[in-house]
Structures are given as structure tokens and as C-alpha cells.
Scaffold this motif. Structure first.
Motif, PDB file in Angstrom:
ATOM      1  N   ILE A   1      11.966  39.458 -30.282  1.00 56.98           N
ATOM      2  CA  ILE A   1      13.099  39.444 -31.217  1.00 56.98           C
ATOM      3  C   ILE A   1      12.644  39.991 -32.570  1.00 56.98           C
ATOM      4  CG2 ILE A   1      14.361  37.543 -30.143  1.00 56.98           C
ATOM      5  CD1 ILE A   1      13.165  35.654 -32.147  1.00 56.98           C
ATOM      6  N   GLU A   2      13.609  40.586 -33.275  1.00 54.11           N
ATOM      7  CA  GLU A   2      13.324  41.147 -34.591  1.00 54.11           C
ATOM      8  C   GLU A   2      13.477  40.069 -35.653  1.00 54.11           C
ATOM      9  OE1 GLU A   2      12.305  44.067 -35.717  1.00 54.11           O
ATOM     10  OE2 GLU A   2      12.112  44.978 -33.729  1.00 54.11           O
ATOM     11  N   GLY A   3      12.499  39.964 -36.522  1.00 55.58           N
ATOM     12  CA  GLY A   3      12.596  39.100 -37.683  1.00 55.58           C
ATOM     13  C   GLY A   3      12.439  39.949 -38.934  1.00 55.58           C
ATOM     14  N   TYR A   4      12.981  39.487 -40.041  1.00 52.65           N
ATOM     15  CA  TYR A   4      12.955  40.251 -41.285  1.00 52.65           C
ATOM     16  C   TYR A   4      12.390  39.363 -42.384  1.00 52.65           C
ATOM     17  CZ  TYR A   4      15.826  43.325 -38.497  1.00 52.65           C
ATOM     18  OH  TYR A   4      16.274  44.147 -37.489  1.00 52.65           O
ATOM     19  N   CYS A   5      11.390  39.878 -43.073  1.00 55.41           N
ATOM     20  CA  CYS A   5      10.640  39.070 -44.033  1.00 55.41           C
ATOM     21  C   CYS A   5      10.951  39.487 -45.464  1.00 55.41           C
ATOM     22  CB  CYS A   5       9.143  39.236 -43.758  1.00 55.41           C
ATOM     23  SG  CYS A   5       8.092  38.191 -44.789  1.00 55.41           S
ATOM     24  N   LYS A   6      11.003  38.516 -46.349  1.00 56.95           N
ATOM     25  CA  LYS A   6      11.121  38.799 -47.777  1.00 56.95           C
ATOM     26  C   LYS A   6      10.325  37.774 -48.563  1.00 56.95           C
ATOM     27  CE  LYS A   6      15.495  36.310 -48.827  1.00 56.95           C
ATOM     28  NZ  LYS A   6      15.045  35.393 -49.880  1.00 56.95           N
ATOM     29  N   THR A   7       9.916  38.164 -49.753  1.00 53.52           N
ATOM     30  CA  THR A   7       9.309  37.177 -50.646  1.00 53.52           C
ATOM     31  C   THR A   7      10.412  36.252 -51.133  1.00 53.52           C
ATOM     32  OG1 THR A   7       9.656  38.480 -52.660  1.00 53.52           O
ATOM     33  CG2 THR A   7       7.617  38.879 -51.434  1.00 53.52           C
TER      34      THR A   7
ATOM     35  N   TYR B   1      13.936  35.892 -41.808  1.00 55.31           N
ATOM     36  CA  TYR B   1      15.324  35.811 -41.345  1.00 55.31           C
ATOM     37  C   TYR B   1      15.412  36.271 -39.888  1.00 55.31           C
ATOM     38  CZ  TYR B   1      17.444  35.153 -46.014  1.00 55.31           C
ATOM     39  OH  TYR B   1      17.842  34.668 -47.235  1.00 55.31           O
ATOM     40  N   LEU B   2      16.236  35.556 -39.108  1.00 56.58           N
ATOM     41  CA  LEU B   2      16.520  35.923 -37.730  1.00 56.58           C
ATOM     42  C   LEU B   2      18.019  36.160 -37.608  1.00 56.58           C
ATOM     43  CD1 LEU B   2      14.420  33.140 -35.942  1.00 56.58           C
ATOM     44  CD2 LEU B   2      13.656  35.401 -36.679  1.00 56.58           C
ATOM     45  N   PRO B   3      18.458  37.393 -37.317  1.00 55.86           N
ATOM     46  CA  PRO B   3      19.910  37.687 -37.267  1.00 55.86           C
ATOM     47  C   PRO B   3      20.586  36.972 -36.099  1.00 55.86           C
ATOM     48  CG  PRO B   3      18.614  39.586 -36.555  1.00 55.86           C
ATOM     49  CD  PRO B   3      17.630  38.586 -37.081  1.00 55.86           C
TER      50      PRO B   3
ATOM     51  N   TYR C   1      22.653  34.137 -39.845  1.00 55.44           N
ATOM     52  CA  TYR C   1      21.214  34.268 -39.648  1.00 55.44           C
ATOM     53  C   TYR C   1      20.580  32.883 -39.718  1.00 55.44           C
ATOM     54  CZ  TYR C   1      22.135  34.516 -44.672  1.00 55.44           C
ATOM     55  OH  TYR C   1      22.638  34.292 -45.940  1.00 55.44           O
ATOM     56  N   ALA C   2      19.369  32.790 -39.116  1.00 60.95           N
ATOM     57  CA  ALA C   2      18.545  31.591 -39.259  1.00 60.95           C
ATOM     58  C   ALA C   2      17.367  31.951 -40.162  1.00 60.95           C
ATOM     59  CB  ALA C   2      18.051  31.129 -37.897  1.00 60.95           C
ATOM     60  N   ILE C   3      16.786  30.936 -40.809  1.00 58.07           N
ATOM     61  CA  ILE C   3      15.716  31.183 -41.773  1.00 58.07           C
ATOM     62  C   ILE C   3      14.528  30.264 -41.497  1.00 58.07           C
ATOM     63  CG2 ILE C   3      15.061  31.085 -44.209  1.00 58.07           C
ATOM     64  CD1 ILE C   3      17.969  31.707 -44.918  1.00 58.07           C
ATOM     65  N   ILE C   4      13.342  30.856 -41.505  1.00 58.10           N
ATOM     66  CA  ILE C   4      12.104  30.079 -41.525  1.00 58.10           C
ATOM     67  C   ILE C   4      11.529  30.217 -42.922  1.00 58.10           C
ATOM     68  CG2 ILE C   4       9.803  29.787 -40.536  1.00 58.10           C
ATOM     69  CD1 ILE C   4      10.847  31.280 -38.039  1.00 58.10           C
ATOM     70  N   ASP C   5      11.477  29.127 -43.638  1.00 54.16           N
ATOM     71  CA  ASP C   5      11.008  29.124 -45.025  1.00 54.16           C
ATOM     72  C   ASP C   5       9.543  28.697 -45.052  1.00 54.16           C
ATOM     73  OD1 ASP C   5      10.620  28.937 -47.733  1.00 54.16           O
ATOM     74  OD2 ASP C   5      12.062  27.305 -48.058  1.00 54.16           O
ATOM     75  N   LEU C   6       8.673  29.615 -45.445  1.00 56.63           N
ATOM     76  CA  LEU C   6       7.244  29.310 -45.586  1.00 56.63           C
ATOM     77  C   LEU C   6       7.021  28.821 -47.005  1.00 56.63           C
ATOM     78  CD1 LEU C   6       5.753  32.459 -43.786  1.00 56.63           C
ATOM     79  CD2 LEU C   6       6.597  30.321 -42.785  1.00 56.63           C
ATOM     80  N   ASP C   7       6.981  27.513 -47.159  1.00 51.56           N
ATOM     81  CA  ASP C   7       7.000  26.869 -48.470  1.00 51.56           C
ATOM     82  C   ASP C   7       5.623  26.274 -48.786  1.00 51.56           C
ATOM     83  OD1 ASP C   7       7.710  25.669 -50.821  1.00 51.56           O
ATOM     84  OD2 ASP C   7       8.934  24.093 -49.912  1.00 51.56           O
ATOM     85  N   PRO C   8       4.863  26.871 -49.720  1.00 53.42           N
ATOM     86  CA  PRO C   8       3.508  26.392 -49.984  1.00 53.42           C
ATOM     87  C   PRO C   8       3.485  25.135 -50.848  1.00 53.42           C
ATOM     88  CG  PRO C   8       4.012  28.185 -51.459  1.00 53.42           C
ATOM     89  CD  PRO C   8       5.201  28.055 -50.531  1.00 53.42           C
TER      90      PRO C   8
ATOM     91  N   PHE D   1      16.872  45.014 -45.364  1.00 52.53           N
ATOM     92  CA  PHE D   1      17.422  43.817 -44.726  1.00 52.53           C
ATOM     93  C   PHE D   1      18.756  44.065 -44.031  1.00 52.53           C
ATOM     94  CE2 PHE D   1      16.307  39.135 -45.479  1.00 52.53           C
ATOM     95  CZ  PHE D   1      14.963  39.353 -45.221  1.00 52.53           C
ATOM     96  N   GLU D   2      19.226  45.320 -44.020  1.00 53.52           N
ATOM     97  CA  GLU D   2      20.594  45.571 -43.563  1.00 53.52           C
ATOM     98  C   GLU D   2      20.837  45.132 -42.126  1.00 53.52           C
ATOM     99  OE1 GLU D   2      21.609  49.661 -43.757  1.00 53.52           O
ATOM    100  OE2 GLU D   2      19.755  50.367 -42.847  1.00 53.52           O
ATOM    101  N   ASN D   3      19.811  45.185 -41.267  1.00 52.69           N
ATOM    102  CA  ASN D   3      20.005  44.778 -39.864  1.00 52.69           C
ATOM    103  C   ASN D   3      20.152  43.277 -39.684  1.00 52.69           C
ATOM    104  OD1 ASN D   3      20.006  47.384 -38.811  1.00 52.69           O
ATOM    105  ND2 ASN D   3      17.767  47.440 -38.638  1.00 52.69           N
ATOM    106  N   VAL D   4      19.831  42.501 -40.735  1.00 54.22           N
ATOM    107  CA  VAL D   4      20.024  41.051 -40.674  1.00 54.22           C
ATOM    108  C   VAL D   4      21.492  40.720 -40.421  1.00 54.22           C
ATOM    109  CG1 VAL D   4      19.983  38.937 -42.062  1.00 54.22           C
ATOM    110  CG2 VAL D   4      18.000  40.451 -42.049  1.00 54.22           C
TER     111      VAL D   4
END
Length: 808
Positions: A666-672, A681-683, A634-641, A786-789
Motif C-alpha cells: 500500500i502507498e503511504g505519504y509522509c510529511k513533517t 497518511y494512508l488514503p 485518510y488514516a494517520i500514523i503520528d510519529l510523536d517523539p 500529497f495530492e494522491n492522499v
């Protein structure tokens, strides 16, 4: 503390030994190194006050309390020496081969004195938790020797001690980096072996690949025969030579050097085991003493542990030929149901089922060996007794540990003679206490109790458990001096797959056929809420099925907080020589370090709990697996404040991110993140390289920046971000790690990195909404969001085409 002597004795341009750096993290680690210098010796090093206090132990450590091993104090060494092994070149101080023989952690055995104080006084009392060296030791300074640097290393008598001859050299060739299950390549007839254990099963079955033996109701004994000298000992190392001298004489007739595993019983006139007769056995005991041998682990210089069970058993009859008390325990193959019924009809307890090709795993409870019994029986703690006018006492008050609490499980008033009662009372009277040892109120229906410390173990049979957790109709079978207190738990008779819960005494958790040592469970990790290490371990135990898919086959960067969240944590990548031998590891070459790094790989629940016990509050896996390290899943975009950003602003940027992903179809999956930001996350399904993943997420971040305006920044340098939310696409690098879904973070309130539905990403959402206490219920309700990740990956080419259409 000083490393001056260490520095003076070494030319670091000509030796691979680590440089002299003080590390004040004080993680209470130790190492025994086998040092083949001018003379072979073992070096003991203890982490105290930022350095390794060091002693040369010429004969190596001993687990026999009778041995007082000389330990000559040497110069302090740096903490990095904990993992040092290799060859010190000729011409250097200490030239020769250095190997790690044992390593682990230790703690003070004294509550009122620190290790530093004990060291200064020359009398150190410690408890080791290693693979070979376990339990309490004393390190005592003597006044011998001109340099006044002579100490004695002495094992204290405890459940880990032995009366066998103990030579560290017997274990040198037994070293294995990884084994599953653990095996020993070479044994010595003097080797101390803990028996392989069977798992409880409720139902008998037929299987042509399994064999079935009678379950004997006696004492499990390992017999070591070396040049005609016999030592027989129980599972916990207690010697039975004095108890069964006739059996010792019988085994002395064996001309071979062997290690045997079997059960000793006393048979009554009907040929059935009489446990009480065995417990009270002496030369006047009625009945026949027999040692039924069902396994052989060593024969004339050859370890047999790696051989299939049937091959091991095939040689036993020849070894026992001509003996009177030692007999071969035969078996049948395949027909378990018929054999079980015949055993029960004959008055036996049940049968043991074993996989015919199973190898022998010392000290481990395996599902390749199963015990099936006709009626319930269990070890219990005697917590007191009731008065009786007509006999020695009325009944025994019984208890068992459930997690960290002593629970009342019933009263036993049958199964013993007057003589047996007197023997029991003799053991109980010195243990008398005034108050009940139970936290709960115990109703004895008017009977007068005499409370005792819960230190005497007995075995009882009973018909069933009641709904209130009481034994129905318990019958006394006998005292059990061959068992540990930690064996006496309410789940000892639960089939292994159903077992959940901590064993308080001794702190051992059985899972995946492994015995995971759990230490300091009462240590407070979150002071503001009082949450303890126990709570962390219990959390990971409860949600393991959800988090393990994101950990399995991935190298781990251990983020340890062994002293809780208020103390400085540290990262640990390289684990060479630091982990239990059953933990899977993988070596990966690091260009920045110019050497191999030995990563832990979390394959199962046992390893997850082992990590939690190390203080790994946070779990940080690689994005790729060990069989395809160059391609992330997976690839990750980290939203870092930054410190100036609110979480509402993070939510706004996450919503913009979702809109961009929708445009790209495309499907993306978000988590805290569990800390202060969010991860998207991008699978990829390991179909792209890290470089491709990084470039793609960078492009997505440009689109986000275009829409989010002044809220975000893609500047890597913090000072250049000017208080904006950082769109971190650089997380997508080989070797980079990030907090796994559902892992806890070392923050106030024990927040969890929580997988979200996109509809939940809205104003009002808070990081604190998801924590260690409520996440198990959320997982039960929503499942793994998150299982589809980890399933079908995105098509970057198609996504870019959609984004290009957006631009035009």
C-alpha cells in the motif's frame, strides 16, 4: 475585576446563562445583544481585564455621529457571555429573549493609554470591527443618575459614519447565519446600503445570459426615499443632498418608498459626461445634471435584493415616470461587442456587463458584474506638485499604494484649467510637508517639488502602464471625494482573477468577491526572526491552491495565536455568532458537550485569509468531510517523539514504517509535522469508518513496534512511554484534527508541515529545512506531493492478507 454581582443576581440552576469564570486571554472581543426583557434594549459588552464590561443601551448603537446614545453600566459578565443567546426564564434576573445582534473585535483608538486606564477614567476611545458596528466610538461617563452609572455611546465621524437616521431595529430581521453571496431578506427605506461593485475585465464578449449598460463617468449614488424624504449618499456614506439639491427635489416627487442605485453625471452639449463639471457642480454649471438609475433594491415594504436583475430593472421606469433629472438606465441583451463599439465611438468610457439573473450583494465586488473600458483610468493620490513660472503649478506628483508602500506612478500636467488648478492648490497647501512621502528616490527631471501629505484623491486617464510602473500620458479628470484612501492601490485596475496583494490603508483584501478585513499586519508573530502577521497572510495567499484541497468541506478546529508564538495560544471550535456572516459554518452535535458545536468550514481563499487574520498560524481540519462525517478520507500514523528522542530516530522509525507499508503493498505519504515529529497518511477515499481506520493503523503500528524495538511505544500515558517515540494511532477518531499539509506551525523559525518524497526521508533531514520562506519555491518546483492522499484509497483486506503472509 469581579463577577460577584453577576453571581448574586443569578440562580444558575434555573437559567441557561454561563457560569462566572474569568478568562484572562484578553482577545479584545465585543458583542451587542438584543435583549427583549421588561423593556427592549441592547447590551454592549467589551472584553477588558478578563471579564465583559457591560452597558445597557436602550436605543441600541448608532452609526450617526449626531446621536448620543445613553449607555447604563451594569455588572461585569463572564467572557462566555460573548456567545450567549436564548431565553432567560421568567422569574430570573433579566428574564426574556437574548439574541446576538453584532459581534467582532475592537481595539483602543489611543496609543498612549490602555483600555483599563481609559475605563477607570470614564473615557474610552475604541475602534469596532463588527459586521454592523464599525469604526471609532467614544464611551464617555457622565455625572447623571443617582447610581453614577450613566455613560454616552457616541459614533465618531469617519468613513463608516452616516448622516442617515440610524435605528438598530431596522437590522433585526436582516440576520443570516450563512449566505453566499450575502443577502438581506428584508430592508427598510432607511437602511444604509453600500452598492454592489463590478470587477474589471479586459475583453468584451457576447452572451445571451448577460445584459450590457453604458458606463457613466460620474458619482455612484444610492438614493433612499421614505415618505417623500430623500437621502442621497455615495459609496462611502458621504451625503450629497447639499451638493445636488435639484436632484433631491426631483426624487421627492416619487410617491413610493424606494431605494435606488445609479450614477449621477453632468452631460455636456454633446450628451457626454463631463466629470470636472460634475465635481464643480453648482447652480451656474453649464450642462445637464442627470441621475441614471440602473437598479432598485427596495419598493414599498419589499426587499428586491433576492430578485433577478431583469426583474428589479423592469419596475424602475414606472417609479421614475414624470421625473426630469432621474432617468432609467436602459440596456441591451446579449450583443455586447456591438454595443461596446457603439459606446466607444460615441465617446463613452465603456460598458458594464451584468448577468441577467444576478441578485444584488450589497458592498461586495462581484464577477457577475464586469466593467469593460476603452482606456485606462484610475484613482491616484496627489503627493505634491511642481513649480511653474507661467501657471499655478506645473504638474501633480502622483502616487498609489502597493502592498504597504506608497509608490510613485508619474506626473500629470494636463487636463485642468487655471480655475481647477487654483482649487486643487487650495486643498494641497494645508497638507504641505518638507520631505518626500515616498521611500524610493523620485526623479522629477529638474522640476522643483512641493511635497504634500498623500490625502487628496484624484482620477486620471492614461494610455498604458510602462515597464517601470509609471503611467504613460496621464490626464487629470477630477478630484474624487467619494473614494476611500484604501481604494488607491496599484491593482485597482487589475482583473479580479489576477489580483494579489494587501491593501495597506484600511487593510482590506479583496478575494473571491469578498472584502476580508486585515488588521494589525505589523504585529510581530515570530520575535526571533521578525516575521509578522503580514508574512503569514502573504504566505497563505501564495500557497492557497495547494492547501485548500485539504481544507475544503472540512470542519476546522481553530488554533489561534493572535499575539504571536511567544504568547499562549488557544483552540476555538465553537464559532456561533463570532464570524463574518459570509463564512460557511456547520453545526455538529458533540456528545461530550451535549450540544451543537458550530464549526468554521474553509471553502475558499477568502476564508483561509480570514482565519490567518484571526491568528490561525496552524490549520487543523477534520479527517472527514461534512457530507460524510463518519468516514475519514485518510488514516494517520503520528510519529510523536518524547523530549529524549532525536529527529534522526524519528527518521529511522519513518523508514521502518515505509518498509512495513511496502510489505502490505500500500502507498503511504509522509510529511513533517512541522513541530518535532512526522505524520504518515494512508488514503482511504472515505470507504471505511473511523473505527476501521483506527484498528487498521493500530495493527500497522504493532508491526512497526516489532521491528523498531525499544525505539517506540504504543502506551497512551506519557509516563509509561519511558522516553520512547509514541506510535499514535488514536489520531483516527471522529472530530480529531491534525496540522494540515503545508500549514505553518507556531514554532521558532516558522516551520511548515512539509509533504516529502520518501527518498528525502533519510539521515540529515531536519524539521527546519522547510519553513514559511522557502516552502512556496518548493511547491513551485515539486508541486503537491500529497495530492494522491485524496484520490484512490487502499484496500485494507488485501493489505492485511499481505501482512499475514509476512507473519507466516
Amino acid at each position: 475585576m469581579s463577577l460577584e454581582d453577576y453571581i448574586k443576581k443569578r440562580d444558575f440552576s434555573n437559567t441557561p446563562e454561563p457560569d462566572a469564570e474569568i478568562d484572562a486571554s484578553n482577545q479584545s472581543r465585543f458583542v451587542f445583544q438584543r435583549h427583549q426583557a421588561t423593556r427592549l434594549h441592547y447590551d454592549l459588552r467589551l472584553e477588558i481585564d478578563g471579564v465583559l464590561k457591560s452597558w445597557a443601551v436602550p436605543k441600541g448603537p448608532s452609526m450617526n455621529p449626531k446621536d448620543k446614545r445613553l449607555a447604563v453600566q451594569t455588572e461585569d459578565h463572564p467572557i462566555k457571555y460573548l456567545t450567549f443567546h436564548g431565553t432567560i426564564p421568567k422569574g430570573n434576573y433579566g428574564a426574556g429573549q437574548m439574541n446576538i445582534w453584532d459581534t467582532g473585535t475592537f481595539q483602543s483608538a489611543l496609543e498612549d493609554k490602555s483600555l483599563s486606564e481609559q475605563y477607570q477614567e470614564g473615557n474610552v476611545k475604541i475602534k469596532f470591527s463588527g459586521e454592523k458596528v464599525k469604526g471609532e466610538f467614544a464611551l464617555v461617563k457622565t455625572h447623571r443618575g443617582e447610581a453614577q452609572n450613566h455613560w454616552l455611546l457616541i459614533k465618531k465621524k469617519d468613513r463608516f459614519s452616516t448622516d442617515l437616521n440610524y435605528d438598530a431595529e431596522d437590522y433585526v430581521e436582516n440576520e443570516l447565519k450563512i449566505s453566499d453571496p450575502p443577502k438581506i431578506k428584508k430592508l427598510n427605506p432607511k437602511s444604509i446600503i453600500k452598492p454592489m461593485l463590478a470587477t474589471t475585465s479586459k475583453e468584451i464578449f457576447n452572451d445571451p445570459n448577460w445584459i450590457y449598460e453604458l458606463k457613466w463617468d460620474g458619482y455612484r449614488l444610492i438614493a433612499n426615499i421614505d415618505n417623500g424624504k430623500v437621502s442621497i449618499h455615495s459609496r462611502n456614506g458621504i451625503s450629497y443632498n447639499a451638493k445636488f439639491p435639484n436632484l433631491v427635489k426631483d426624487l421627492e416627487q416619487i410617491p413610493q418608498d424606494v431605494i435606488l442605485d445609479g450614477e449621477v453625471v453632468v452631460l455636456n452639449k454633446n450628451g457626454l459626461p463631463d466629470f470636472q463639471a460634475l465635481q464643480n457642480y453648482d447652480e451656474h454649471t453649464e450642462g445637464s445634471l442627470q441621475y441614471y438609475v440602473f437598479d432598485m433594491l427596495y419598493l414599498n415594504g419589499h426587499s428586491m435584493l433576492d430578485l433577478p436583475l431583469l426583474q428589479r430593472k423592469s419596475l424602475i421606469p414606472d417609479v421614475l415616470e414624470g421625473l426630469d433629472l432621474s432617468m432609467y438606465c436602459d440596456h441591451i441583451e446579449g450583443m455586447g461587442t456591438v454595443f461596446y463599439q457603439k459606446a466607444i465611438d460615441a465617446g463613452m468610457e465603456g460598458v458594464i456587463a451584468k448577468q441577467a439573473d444576478s441578485t444584488y450583494s450589497p458592498g461586495y465586488r462581484s464577477e457577475k458584474w464586469l466593467k469593460i473600458k476603452s482606456q485606462e483610468s484610475a484613482e491616484v493620490l496627489i503627493c505634491g506638485y511642481t513649480d511653474s513660472k507661467g501657471s499655478v503649478f506645473g504638474s501633480l506628483i502622483l502616487g498609489m499604494f502597493e502592498n504597504d508602500e506608497l509608490k510613485y506612478v508619474g506626473n500629470c500636467g494636463t487636463g485642468f484649467s487655471s480655475k481647477t488648478q487654483k482649487e486643487i492648490l487650495k486643498k494641497l497647501k494645508p497638507l504641505a510637508i518638507e520631505k518626500s512621502p515616498f521611500d524610493e528616490k523620485v526623479s522629477l527631471k529638474g522640476r522643483v517639488p512641493n511635497w504634500t501629505k498623500p490625502e487628496v484623491i484624484c482620477e486620471v486617464s492614461f494610455s498604458e502602464w510602462t515597464k517601470t510602473g509609471r503611467m504613460r500620458h496621464p490626464v487629470f479628470k477630477g478630484l474624487r471625494e467619494d473614494k476611500f484612501l484604501e481604494d488607491v492601490t496599484t491593482n485597482q485596475n487589475t482583473p479580479f482573477k489576477e489580483t494579489k496583494g494587501l491593501y495597506k490603508p484600511g487593510n482590506v483584501l479583496e478575494v473571491n468577491g469578498r472584502e476580508v478585513n486585515i488588521t494589525n499586519v505589523d504585529k510581530v508573530y515570530w520575535p526571533e526572526s521578525g516575521l509578522k502577521k503580514y508574512d503569514l497572510i502573504d504566505y497563505y495567499l501564495g500557497i492557497s491552491e495547494y492547501i485548500l484541497p485539504y481544507l475544503k468541506d472540512r470542519p476546522e478546529n481553530l488554533h489561534r495565536h493572535p499575539n504571536g508564538i511567544k504568547q499562549q495560544g488557544f483552540y476555538q471550535k465553537d464559532n456561533e455568532g463570532l464570524l463574518a456572516h459570509w463564512i460557511k459554518t456547520v453545526k455538529i452535535y458533540s456528545e461530550s458537550s451535549n450540544r451543537d458545536i458550530e464549526y468554521l468550514v474553509c471553502q475558499d481563499e477568502a476564508t483561509l485569509l480570514y482565519m490567518a487574520n484571526l491568528g490561525c498560524i496552524e490549520i487543523n481540519p477534520w479527517h472527514s468531510k461534512i457530507d460524510n462525517l463518519e468516514n475519514p478520507d485518510y488514516a494517520i500514523i503520528d510519529l510523536d517523539p518524547s523530549a529524549n528522542n532525536t529527529f534522526e530516530e524519528i527518521i529511522e522509525v519513518a523508514q521502518i514504517t515505509k518498509a512495513i507499508l511496502d510489505e502490505a503493498k500500500i502507498e503511504g505519504y509522509c510529511k513533517t509535522s512541522g513541530s518535532s515529529g512526522m505524520h504518515v497518511y494512508l488514503p482511504l477515499n472515505a470507504e471505511y469508518s473511523y473505527e476501521e481506520a483506527r484498528n487498521f493503523t493500530k495493527l500497522i503500528c504493532y508491526f512497526i513496534q516489532e521491528k523498531a524495538g525499544k525505539l517506540v511505544s504504543m502506551e497512551r500515558a506519557v509516563k509509561n512511554r519511558k522516553g520512547k517515540i509514541y506510535l499514535d494511532y488514536l489520531q483516527n477518531r471522529r472530530g480529531q484534527t491534525i496540522a494540515a499539509p503545508y500549514c505553518v506551525r507556531p514554532r521558532t523559525g516558522a516551520p511548515v508541515s512539509a509533504a516529502l518524497e520518501w527518498k528525502e526521508v533519510k539521515s540529515g533531514l531536519r524539521i527546519s529545512d522547510f519553513n514559511m520562506k522557502n516552502m512556496p519555491d518548493r511547491l513551485q518546483e515539486k508541486g503537491d506531493l500529497f495530492e494522491n492522499v485524496l484520490k484512490k484509497g487502499i484496500d485494507m483486506e488485501k493489505a492485511l492478507a499481505h501482512l499475514n503472509m509476512l507473519e507466516t
